[in-house]
Motif scaffolding. Structure first.
Motif, PDB file in Angstrom:
ATOM      1  N   PRO A   1      10.376  14.899 -21.588  1.00  0.00           N
ATOM      2  CA  PRO A   1      11.765  14.287 -20.964  1.00  0.00           C
ATOM      3  C   PRO A   1      11.203  14.589 -19.366  1.00  0.00           C
ATOM      4  CG  PRO A   1      12.244  16.587 -21.341  1.00  0.00           C
ATOM      5  CD  PRO A   1      10.795  16.827 -21.922  1.00  0.00           C
ATOM      6  N   VAL A   2      11.907  13.437 -19.290  1.00  0.00           N
ATOM      7  CA  VAL A   2      12.306  12.101 -17.709  1.00  0.00           C
ATOM      8  C   VAL A   2      12.759  13.348 -17.372  1.00  0.00           C
ATOM      9  CG1 VAL A   2      12.572  10.562 -16.297  1.00  0.00           C
ATOM     10  CG2 VAL A   2      11.416  10.341 -18.520  1.00  0.00           C
ATOM     11  N   ARG A   3      13.013  13.849 -15.950  1.00  0.00           N
ATOM     12  CA  ARG A   3      13.229  14.417 -14.606  1.00  0.00           C
ATOM     13  C   ARG A   3      13.582  13.737 -13.481  1.00  0.00           C
ATOM     14  NH1 ARG A   3      12.296  20.815 -16.556  1.00  0.00           N
ATOM     15  NH2 ARG A   3      12.455  20.931 -18.558  1.00  0.00           N
ATOM     16  N   ARG A   4      15.058  13.765 -13.343  1.00  0.00           N
ATOM     17  CA  ARG A   4      14.273  12.727 -12.329  1.00  0.00           C
ATOM     18  C   ARG A   4      14.752  13.363 -10.909  1.00  0.00           C
ATOM     19  NH1 ARG A   4      17.592   9.187 -15.010  1.00  0.00           N
ATOM     20  NH2 ARG A   4      17.264   8.001 -15.842  1.00  0.00           N
ATOM     21  N   GLN A   5      13.705  13.239  -9.958  1.00  0.00           N
ATOM     22  CA  GLN A   5      14.479  13.972  -8.709  1.00  0.00           C
ATOM     23  C   GLN A   5      14.995  13.480  -7.465  1.00  0.00           C
ATOM     24  OE1 GLN A   5      10.011  14.928  -7.654  1.00  0.00           O
ATOM     25  NE2 GLN A   5       9.833  15.514  -9.986  1.00  0.00           N
ATOM     26  N   PRO A   6      15.546  14.238  -6.507  1.00  0.00           N
ATOM     27  CA  PRO A   6      15.599  13.392  -5.250  1.00  0.00           C
ATOM     28  C   PRO A   6      15.292  12.597  -4.842  1.00  0.00           C
ATOM     29  CG  PRO A   6      16.534  16.158  -5.823  1.00  0.00           C
ATOM     30  CD  PRO A   6      15.802  15.518  -6.726  1.00  0.00           C
ATOM     31  N   HIS A   7      15.414  11.891  -3.772  1.00  0.00           N
ATOM     32  CA  HIS A   7      13.937  11.712  -3.207  1.00  0.00           C
ATOM     33  C   HIS A   7      14.050  11.938  -1.861  1.00  0.00           C
ATOM     34  CE1 HIS A   7      14.532   7.160  -4.812  1.00  0.00           C
ATOM     35  NE2 HIS A   7      15.853   7.298  -4.653  1.00  0.00           N
TER      36      HIS A   7
ATOM     37  N   GLY B   1      -3.101   2.702  -9.340  1.00  0.00           N
ATOM     38  CA  GLY B   1      -1.461   2.102  -9.124  1.00  0.00           C
ATOM     39  C   GLY B   1      -1.026   2.551 -10.243  1.00  0.00           C
ATOM     40  N   VAL B   2      -2.192   2.170 -11.524  1.00  0.00           N
ATOM     41  CA  VAL B   2      -0.895   2.467 -12.922  1.00  0.00           C
ATOM     42  C   VAL B   2      -0.865   3.844 -12.957  1.00  0.00           C
ATOM     43  CG1 VAL B   2      -1.936   2.367 -15.250  1.00  0.00           C
ATOM     44  CG2 VAL B   2      -2.363   0.014 -14.304  1.00  0.00           C
ATOM     45  N   THR B   3      -1.906   4.730 -12.604  1.00  0.00           N
ATOM     46  CA  THR B   3      -2.059   6.102 -12.463  1.00  0.00           C
ATOM     47  C   THR B   3      -0.378   6.943 -11.907  1.00  0.00           C
ATOM     48  OG1 THR B   3      -3.776   6.374 -12.686  1.00  0.00           O
ATOM     49  CG2 THR B   3      -3.394   8.212 -12.403  1.00  0.00           C
ATOM     50  N   MET B   4      -0.340   5.952 -11.194  1.00  0.00           N
ATOM     51  CA  MET B   4       1.227   6.807 -10.016  1.00  0.00           C
ATOM     52  C   MET B   4       2.372   5.987 -10.937  1.00  0.00           C
ATOM     53  SD  MET B   4       0.671   8.112  -7.816  1.00  0.00           S
ATOM     54  CE  MET B   4      -0.766   8.834  -6.285  1.00  0.00           C
TER      55      MET B   4
ATOM     56  N   GLY C   1       5.091   8.275 -12.035  1.00  0.00           N
ATOM     57  CA  GLY C   1       6.307   7.684 -11.888  1.00  0.00           C
ATOM     58  C   GLY C   1       8.030   7.819 -12.851  1.00  0.00           C
ATOM     59  N   MET C   2       6.949   7.054 -14.276  1.00  0.00           N
ATOM     60  CA  MET C   2       7.317   7.045 -15.349  1.00  0.00           C
ATOM     61  C   MET C   2       8.519   8.758 -16.217  1.00  0.00           C
ATOM     62  SD  MET C   2       5.314   4.294 -17.544  1.00  0.00           S
ATOM     63  CE  MET C   2       5.610   5.073 -18.726  1.00  0.00           C
ATOM     64  N   LYS C   3       7.069   9.577 -15.422  1.00  0.00           N
ATOM     65  CA  LYS C   3       7.768  10.902 -15.473  1.00  0.00           C
ATOM     66  C   LYS C   3       8.361  11.770 -15.674  1.00  0.00           C
ATOM     67  CE  LYS C   3       4.730  10.539 -19.419  1.00  0.00           C
ATOM     68  NZ  LYS C   3       5.719  10.243 -20.759  1.00  0.00           N
ATOM     69  N   GLY C   4       9.050  11.037 -14.264  1.00  0.00           N
ATOM     70  CA  GLY C   4      10.102  11.692 -13.675  1.00  0.00           C
ATOM     71  C   GLY C   4      10.001  12.227 -11.897  1.00  0.00           C
ATOM     72  N   ASN C   5       8.565  11.487 -11.252  1.00  0.00           N
ATOM     73  CA  ASN C   5       8.835  10.863 -10.014  1.00  0.00           C
ATOM     74  C   ASN C   5       8.782   9.731  -9.040  1.00  0.00           C
ATOM     75  OD1 ASN C   5       6.756  11.729  -6.916  1.00  0.00           O
ATOM     76  ND2 ASN C   5       6.744  13.749  -7.842  1.00  0.00           N
TER      77      ASN C   5
ATOM     78  N   THR D   1       9.107   0.555 -14.420  1.00  0.00           N
ATOM     79  CA  THR D   1       9.728   0.990 -13.397  1.00  0.00           C
ATOM     80  C   THR D   1      11.180   1.189 -14.003  1.00  0.00           C
ATOM     81  OG1 THR D   1       9.060  -0.194 -11.252  1.00  0.00           O
ATOM     82  CG2 THR D   1      10.947   0.735 -11.924  1.00  0.00           C
ATOM     83  N   LEU D   2      11.312   0.540 -14.987  1.00  0.00           N
ATOM     84  CA  LEU D   2      12.826   0.032 -15.852  1.00  0.00           C
ATOM     85  C   LEU D   2      12.780   0.908 -16.993  1.00  0.00           C
ATOM     86  CD1 LEU D   2      12.839  -3.475 -16.492  1.00  0.00           C
ATOM     87  CD2 LEU D   2      14.634  -2.355 -15.279  1.00  0.00           C
TER      88      LEU D   2
END
Length: 537
Positions: free
Chosen positions: A9-15, A167-170, A174-178, A210-211
């Motif tokens: 599951p996606v976990r958002r992190q503080p900036h 860029g695709v790897t990053m 990012g889709m996984k929460g970073n 991103t969305l």
């Protein structure tokens, strides 16, 4: 050996914590589970391979233009052509100042970029699947003919492919929460557009990735980052060139491209369907190393009426790999992500790119390779082959991949050796003129070869038949004089015989230069003519 990967599951992190978290995760990856050894081994193997077979000459018209840009940037004179490729030219100038050789400076960008592309691809494949799939995917891509040969040449394509893959790897991380990975992916994507403007076609993939985070704030901030980075490389180009000159040069180049390369212009006389078949054949030949039987609109190197036994064997292996992909596609991880990596760019090049330039499809090669190898590797995980134990099925699918690698090496290595030892036909033509003609009595009418003469034979009077039309027509008018020699190249000859002011043009072929089109398809055969009779309207 090949476990099924469950999506977390996606976990958002503080900036404030996302950048340290990203760096910490990278350090942990390099410490644990042999990541560092794998990455170093793959990178080093590719670097040695590509540097061993580095091209001995500039191969395409664009590469000569980039070489001229290392000395003086002039977009109006297409050194290089708009929008200027500032990132690539900057890196080339850095290496040129260190090495002192234009060819070496640009070619080593490709060598390093080809090897570096495998690094983010390894991390992406391992994050999606496992270590074995990551290693095999990198090795297969390393020896794919279109990728291997591009890693030897002085063009922008392999650098842009590295940036897109990174860029695709990053974006995937990012889709996984970073959050930091998402922002970095947009920054890298903006830089890749500065290296190769056609990469704007990847915008659907970045929007989707991103969305997926379901954060409008992060989405709008990413767009701002992207626009800022684009302006960071575009604004200096416009400032140095001047707005009016930049706009005029851009208009001339892209209007000319639209009239010759776009689908509605029917380049090579191809209908829409024939153009689609041509594009698919280009990917099949250079991304997968295959060869098709000859059919309408397809000729060598895409197809042949006498396909060698070696290619037939390789085509059988490719058929097995594609069958695995079809059988396993529904179980593939991130199907939409992979399709958005491939389809929009393929469609963009199909509609707006030159069909003869298979290198335009290079950025989707990593995605195609990852899909194919992961499908082969995972087939035995979900389906038990009859009369085979699990161990035998593992050996069978590994053997299939190794056979594909072997046939790709046997296909690509002779072509890489040709690039390493045989100068491009344009280079051979220019050297032939220098060795056999007096620069004071000879004029050469050129088209694609103009920049090659600028670099290797600046002492010869030469006119670009389209950009210097007045001088070209005047030279044809004076071609009857016995004390002067007027030479014309094959690309210029083809242009002039269709010119509305040229009523008659008779020329005698005096030399022809050739390179295997599987190694270099653009201008792989060029000829030199001496003008005998010319009559103008």
């Amino acid at each position: 050996m090949f476990p099924v990967i469950e999506e977390a599951p996606v976990r958002r992190q503080p900036h404030a914590r996302c950048i340290p978290s990203l760096l910490g995760a990278l350090r942990k990856c390099l410490r644990d589970n042999g990541y560092a050894c794998d990455v170093i081994a793959v990178f080093a193997a590719a670097l040695v391979l590509y540097s061993t077979f580095i091209s001995c000459s500039f191969n395409e018209g664009d590469s000569f233009n980039f070489a001229k840009a290392l000395v003086k940037v002039d977009l109006v004179m297409e050194s290089p052509h708009p929008p200027g490729y500032p990132i690539y030219v900057f890196l080339g100038r850095v290496l040129f100042s260190l090495i002192g050789d234009q060819l070496a400076g640009l070619a080593w960008i490709s060598v390093a970029s080809g090897a570096l592309t495998l690094v983010p691809l390894y991390f992406l494949a391992r994050a999606m699947y496992n270590r074995m799939i990551a290693i095999l995917t990198c090795v297969v891509l390393m020896v794919v003919p279109g990728f291997w040969l591009a890693s030897e040449k002085a063009t922008t394509d392999i650098l842009s492919t590295f940036l897109v893959t990174l860029g695709v790897t990053m974006l995937y991380f990012g889709m996984k929460g970073n959050n930091a990975a998402t922002l970095l992916s947009w920054m890298i994507y903006a830089i890749s557009v500065g290296v190769r403007p056609t990469h704007i076609a990847f915008i659907p993939l970045w929007l989707y990735g991103t969305l997926r985070r379901k954060s409008l704030g992060a989405f709008f901030f990413s767009i701002v980052v992207f626009v800022t980075m684009v302006l960071a490389w575009l604004a200096p180009v416009i400032w140095v060139t001047g707005w009016d000159r930049f706009l005029a040069a851009t208009r001339d180049v892209y209007i000319g491209t639209a009239n010759t390369d776009f689908a509605f212009a029917r380049p090579l006389g191809l209908s829409s369907f024939e153009r689609l078949v041509f594009s698919a054949a280009a990917v099949f030949t250079f991304a997968l190393g295959g060869m098709l039987p000859e059919m309408s609109g397809l000729k060598f190197p895409f197809a042949s009426n006498n396909v060698p036994a070696f290619y037939i064997f390789h085509d059988v292996l490719l058929t097995a790999a594609l069958l695995c992909l079809i059988l396993n596609f529904r179980r593939s991880i991130e199907k939409i992500f992979a399709l958005l990596w491939i389809i929009p760019h393929f469609a963009f090049v199909y509609l707006l790119g030159s069909p003869i330039h298979h290198r335009y499809y290079l950025p989707i090669y990593p995605a195609l390779t990852l899909l194919a190898i992961s499908s082969i590797a995972n087939l035995a995980v979900h389906r038990r082959w009859p009369r085979f134990t699990v161990r035998c099925s593992q050996i069978a699918r590994l053997a299939l991949v190794l056979l594909i690698i072997g046939t790709l090496v046997a296909h690509s290595m002779p072509l890489a050796a040709k690039l390493h030892t045989e100068p491009s036909p344009i280079t051979q033509l220019v050297k032939y003129v220098k060795e056999n003609y007096d620069s004071k009595k000879t004029t050469v009418l050129v088209f694609h070869e103009c920049s090659a003469f600028d670099i290797y034979a600046p002492g010869f009077r030469h006119y670009h038949c389209r950009k210097q039309a007045t001088e070209t027509l005047l030279e044809l008018k004076l071609a009857r004089d016995t004390d002067r020699i007027t030479l014309v190249t094959s690309t210029a000859y083809e242009y002039l015989i269709s010119h509305h002011l040229v009523m008659q043009l008779e020329a005698r072929k005096i030399a022809e230069f050739y390179l295997d089109p599987r190694a270099e398809i653009e201008d792989h055969r060029v000829s030199l003519f001496v003008v005998q009779t010319a009559r103008l309207s």
